[in-house]
Design an enzyme around this catalytic site. Structure first.
Site, PDB file in Angstrom:
ATOM      1  CB  CYS A 266      64.868  14.136 -15.257  1.00 37.18           C
ATOM      2  SG  CYS A 266      63.801  15.528 -14.786  1.00 37.18           S
TER       3      CYS A 266
ATOM      4  CG  HIS B  33      66.842  16.859 -18.837  1.00 37.18           C
ATOM      5  ND1 HIS B  33      66.568  15.695 -19.186  1.00 37.18           N
ATOM      6  CD2 HIS B  33      66.167  17.341 -17.825  1.00 37.18           C
ATOM      7  CE1 HIS B  33      65.380  15.271 -18.720  1.00 37.18           C
ATOM      8  NE2 HIS B  33      65.084  16.267 -17.789  1.00 37.18           N
TER       9      HIS B  33
HETATM   10  N1  GLN Z   1      57.817  14.250 -14.867  1.00 39.93           N
HETATM   11  C1  GLN Z   1      58.802  14.588 -13.779  1.00 39.93           C
HETATM   12  C2  GLN Z   1      58.932  15.927 -13.256  1.00 39.93           C
HETATM   13  O1  GLN Z   1      58.052  16.866 -13.809  1.00 39.93           O
HETATM   14  C3  GLN Z   1      60.225  14.578 -14.685  1.00 39.93           C
HETATM   15  C4  GLN Z   1      60.290  15.344 -15.776  1.00 39.93           C
HETATM   16  C5  GLN Z   1      61.702  15.253 -16.423  1.00 39.93           C
HETATM   17  O2  GLN Z   1      62.236  14.358 -16.555  1.00 39.93           O
HETATM   18  N2  GLN Z   1      62.371  16.439 -16.806  1.00 39.93           N
HETATM   19  O3  GLN Z   1      59.398  16.006 -12.054  1.00 39.93           O
END
Ligand code: GLN
Length: 247
Positions: free
Chosen positions: A96, A193
């Site tokens: 992510c 995740h």
């Molecule tokens: N901040 C990033 C987004 O919102 C990644 C979020 C995350 O790692 N879940 O796209």
């Protein structure tokens, strides 16, 4: 055969650990140890300088926009070393926020964070956030990959970059192309995740096999009893694909 060991470099665990991403390290550690491969895990904390010289697997988890900004500035200083690790076939898992950092930039409306440019991709922001369970079919996993995604970012792959897989359920890279993640050399970038590896042991073994191949010239892995892991995977897959869970 003499004892084998693999070194896992875990980048900024205190900043990049959304939805239990650090659990990926526990899985790598266990699956190595169960096979008699000594896992050496080095945590790199913010303010410390990571070294990839003797690394076998590197891991970058997900984080909020704020954390990504902090981490990126620090990692940019190590870009050259990380790039040689990647180009030399080092295994890297990035989830992510970490995945977004592999590209040239992460644009958030009027602000853009410069990425590490390790893989030809970039990310911009979209509305709404892409949130929910996800199932992905990938050539690196004998089972469909199951997990959870939550991101505002939309990731766009460059022409020569292969996605990690095709979305069977959920959103993936941008909610439009049906593509999820990226595969480049031995780099896996993904929005999944969960954490990713406990319910997707095939992905964990793919990373371990790539690392073994590079370090010891063999990718042969002793099979493990994965009954529990595969059952967890199957239950999620069937629950989601049966349409009984609202997206
Ligand atoms: N901040 C990033 C987004 O919102 C990644 C979020 C995350 O790692 N879940 O796209």
């Amino acid at each position: 055969m003499s004892a084998r060991r693999l070194k896992v470099v875990h980048l900024f665990p205190e900043l990049l650990n959304l939805y239990g991403d650090s659990g990926n390290i526990l899985v790598l550690r266990s699956r190595m140890a169960w096979r008699g491969i000594e896992p050496v895990v080095e945590e790199v904390h913010f303010g410390e300088t990571p070294s990839f010289a003797d690394a076998d697997i590197a891991f970058i988890g997900g984080g909020s926009d704020r954390e990504q900004r902090i981490v990126c500035e620090s990692l940019l200083a190590q870009r050259a070393e990380l790039a040689s690790f990647v180009e030399d076939g080092g295994a890297l898992l990035a989830v992510c926020g970490g995945y977004q950092l592999l590209g040239s930039e992460y644009a958030m409306g009027d602000e853009a964070v410069q990425g590490l440019s390790l893989v030809d991709l970039y990310t911009d922001h979209g509305d709404p956030r892409l949130i929910g369970n996800i199932v992905v079919e990938s050539p690196i996993s004998p089972q469909p990959i199951v997990g959870y995604e939550n991101h505002a970012g939309r990731t766009h792959l460059g022409e020569g970059v292969t996605p990690l897989g095709q979305v069977l359920y959920g959103h993936g890279n941008d909610g439009e192309t049906g593509q999820e993640g990226c595969l480049y050399k031995n780099v896996v970038g993904t929005y999944v995740h969960g954490p990713l590896l406990p319910k997707n042991p095939g992905v964990a073994d793919w990373l371990i096999a790539r690392a073994l191949e590079r370090r010891y010239g063999t990718s042969e892995l002793e099979p493990l009893d994965d009954a529990v892991e595969l059952e967890a995977n199957r239950v999620m897959y069937e629950r989601l694909m049966s349409g009984k869970v609202a997206e």
